[in-house]
Structures are given as C-alpha cells and as structure tokens.
Design a protein around this motif. Structure first.
Motif, short mmCIF file in Angstrom:
data_model
loop_
_atom_site.label_atom_id
_atom_site.label_comp_id
_atom_site.label_asym_id
_atom_site.label_seq_id
_atom_site.Cartn_x
_atom_site.Cartn_y
_atom_site.Cartn_z
N LYS A 60 0.85 -1.18 0.00
CA LYS A 60 0.00 0.00 0.00
C LYS A 60 0.90 1.24 0.00
O LYS A 60 1.81 1.36 0.83
N ASP A 76 2.26 5.17 0.44
CA ASP A 76 2.10 6.25 1.41
C ASP A 76 2.08 7.59 0.68
O ASP A 76 2.87 7.80 -0.26
N ILE A 116 -2.68 12.65 -1.43
CA ILE A 116 -3.63 11.96 -0.57
C ILE A 116 -3.63 10.48 -0.95
O ILE A 116 -3.36 10.12 -2.10
N ARG A 117 -3.92 9.63 0.03
CA ARG A 117 -4.18 8.22 -0.27
C ARG A 117 -5.68 8.01 -0.22
O ARG A 117 -6.36 8.48 0.71
N ASP A 127 -8.15 8.31 2.63
CA ASP A 127 -7.69 7.38 3.66
C ASP A 127 -6.57 7.99 4.50
O ASP A 127 -6.45 7.70 5.69
N ALA A 128 -5.73 8.81 3.87
CA ALA A 128 -4.62 9.46 4.57
C ALA A 128 -4.19 10.67 3.76
O ALA A 128 -4.40 10.71 2.54
N ILE A 129 -3.61 11.67 4.42
CA ILE A 129 -3.14 12.87 3.73
C ILE A 129 -1.64 13.04 3.97
O ILE A 129 -1.12 12.68 5.03
N GLY A 130 -0.96 13.57 2.96
CA GLY A 130 0.45 13.83 3.08
C GLY A 130 0.72 15.23 3.59
O GLY A 130 -0.21 16.03 3.77
N ASN A 170 -9.56 15.93 4.32
CA ASN A 170 -9.38 15.18 5.55
C ASN A 170 -9.75 13.72 5.33
O ASN A 170 -10.58 13.40 4.45
N PRO A 171 -9.17 12.80 6.11
CA PRO A 171 -9.59 11.40 6.02
C PRO A 171 -11.11 11.29 6.20
O PRO A 171 -11.70 11.94 7.07
#
Length: 318
Positions: free
Chosen positions: A20, A22, A28-29, A68-71, A78-79
């Motif tokens: 997966k 990053d 963003i993921r 799902d996630a932000i860098g 936002n998630p």
C-alpha cells in the motif's frame, strides 16, 4: 493490496499484490470504491496512448472513493472525505495515491459508481461541446458512436444544451439507449450516414468518436460554418481532412483532449467536474452504466470495450 498492473510494455496486464503506497508532499491516499474503464486503457496496454506511463504502472484513469490518509502540505482535505479524482493511472487498485489538487469533493447524493463514470466521458463531452464548439440551442448535433461511453454523454449533454441531437450507432438496442438519453433522430450504422443527415437538414456540430469512413461521411454532411470535433478513433483509422473542403464550406475542425487541460488550464476541468457532479445530484444527468464488476474481473471489463459490447460505461469496484 491488489492492483491491476502492466509490468512490462507489450505484456498482458495482471492482478498483483503490492505494498500500500504512502502519500507524499501534496498527496492523498484514497480507498478506491469505483474506477471507470475507458478506451484509452486499451491503448495504454498497446503503448499507443499519448499519455501512456512508463511500465510498471497500475491502470485506471478515473476514480471515486474516500480519503484514507493525507500527506504533508494538504490542508483542504481530511480522512473520510468523499472525493473523485481524474488520475490518469492508478485507479484499478484497492488504494491509490494522487495529487490532492486533482481531488473534487462529491455531493453525498452522488454514488461512487456514478462519480467514476462521469469524469472522462461527461467531462469530455461537456468541455468539447460547451467550451470548444460553443454549441448553441437549436443547432443540429450529430453524435457518432452514440451508445458508447463518451458518445452517450454527448447525446445527453447536447440535449441539455438545447440542441437537436442526431444519434448514429450500430443496431436497434444501441439506438434505443441513445434515444433514452435524449436523441431526437436515430441513424443505424447500416444506413448511409451522409444521406440520412442531409435529409434531416445537415449537422451544425459533429461529435465523432469513430473516425475513418464515418468521419468522412459526417464531414460531407456538415452545414456551412459547421464545427467538427474528432474526439476519438474507435474505428481504427485517423481521417485525413481535405483543407480545400474546409475553405469552401467555412468549416472548423476543433482539436480537443481533456487530459491536456490538466497541464495548462486545470481549473477548467475542475469547474466542469463541479458542474457535472451538481447536475448529477440534481438529477439532470444520470450515467448509463452497463456493467459493474469486481477488481478481479478488470480484464473482463476491458474485453467488453474491445468487443464494443458495452453500452455506456463499465465500472470496476475494488
């Protein structure tokens, strides 16, 4: 995670189990919920698409899902946010990392499947007909390949813009789909396209996704001061356009490639997607999705495009 990848150019794509990714600076993921398939995906497998990435890469050009996630450096998302991304690649996977500035918020009433089906097909038709061809109410719009993923959206958007829509497709079933999308006149591919269009008064704007002899016939049925949009070449042949005919009939051939705008005028694409998602939320457009398949059937979905057996969009749901 699982992903449908081309490992080496010229080899068949395959389902792979990879790490997966990053998100990095400005990325963003996304947990991908839906990915639309496109004819360009087939061209990428051959290495003939103008924006084919270097192998190895994950296929899938337009996605919808949940952040799902932000860098680092991402503050506007936002998630948990529901978003769509015209990614160009990386969509046929369970997760993907994308530039945050390409993400468009989704209204709650727009499904992930609809959002994945809207971006390229509807975005192409909306920008081509509105921004480039300046289609006007009352004009005659000829759409070839009118039951395909892009052609069907041109029928729908052309009707929303007030045009009289002439749909050209192969077989009664596909013409029925085009009629349901708003087409006023139907022409089967077995008929003489030029003759039938001329009988209907000619075309003011031509939206052609087929190329070859179909484009030539449509070209000859275009009214003086008409505009022609060579959107694609699903028939395999890129038409050669006689410049002397352009001169005599005062015709305009308009180049259009939605991916190019992501480089030099990305805000136009963002504005178009915002409009289209709003129209979908309001019930003014509704993507015709003929098949929804799991990620493990991605190749089956692409085969539907190769065989031209899909009407509207094929969507994969990782």
């Amino acid at each position: 995670m699982l992903a449908y990848r081309i490992l080496s150019q010229g080899e068949a794509a395959q389902i792979c189990d990879i790490d997966k990714p990053d998100p990095q600076e400005g990325q963003i993921r996304v947990a991908i919920k839906a990915c639309g398939l496109n004819f360009a995906d087939l061209l990428m497998q051959k290495g003939t698409y103008q924006d084919t990435p270097s192998a190895p890469f994950t296929q899938g050009m337009e996605i919808a899902g949940v952040v799902d996630a932000i860098g680092p450096g991402v503050s506007h998302l936002n998630p948990g946010d529901r978003i769509a991304v015209y990614s160009g690649q990386g969509g046929l996977a369970e997760f993907g990392v994308f530039d945050a500035d390409r993400a468009i918020p989704l209204p709650d009433s727009v499904s992930f499947e609809d959002a994945a089906a809207i971006q390229i097909a509807y975005g192409t038709s909306h920008l081509a007909l509105d921004h480039r061809a300046r289609l006007q109410p009352g004009e005659a719009l000829l759409v070839t390949g009118a039951a395909g993923g892009v052609g069907l959206t041109a029928v729908e958007i052309g009707k929303l813009m007030g045009a009289t829509v002439i749909a050209h497709a192969r077989g009664a079933d596909k013409l029925t789909v085009a009629q349901a999308a708003g087409a006023d006149h139907l022409i089967d591919a077995s008929e003489d396209l030029r003759t039938r269009v001329k009988e209907l008064g000619g075309a003011d704007v031509v939206y052609d996704a087929i190329g070859g002899d179909v484009f030539k016939a449509a070209f000859r049925a275009t009214n003086p001061e008409g505009r022609l949009l060579p959107i694609g070449f699903a028939g395999g042949d890129v038409p050669q356009i006689p410049a002397n005919h352009l001169l005599v009939k005062n015709l305009t051939v308009i180049g259009f490639y939605i991916g190019g705008y992501l480089t030099f005028r990305p805000q136009i694409v963002r504005d178009s997607f915002d409009t289209l998602f709003r129209w979908c939320a309001e019930g003014r457009i509704k993507p015709h999705i003929s098949h929804v398949l799991p990620l493990t059937d991605a190749e089956k979905g692409l085969q539907l495009l190769r065989d031209r057996s899909a009407t509207g969009k094929v969507v994969i749901t990782p």
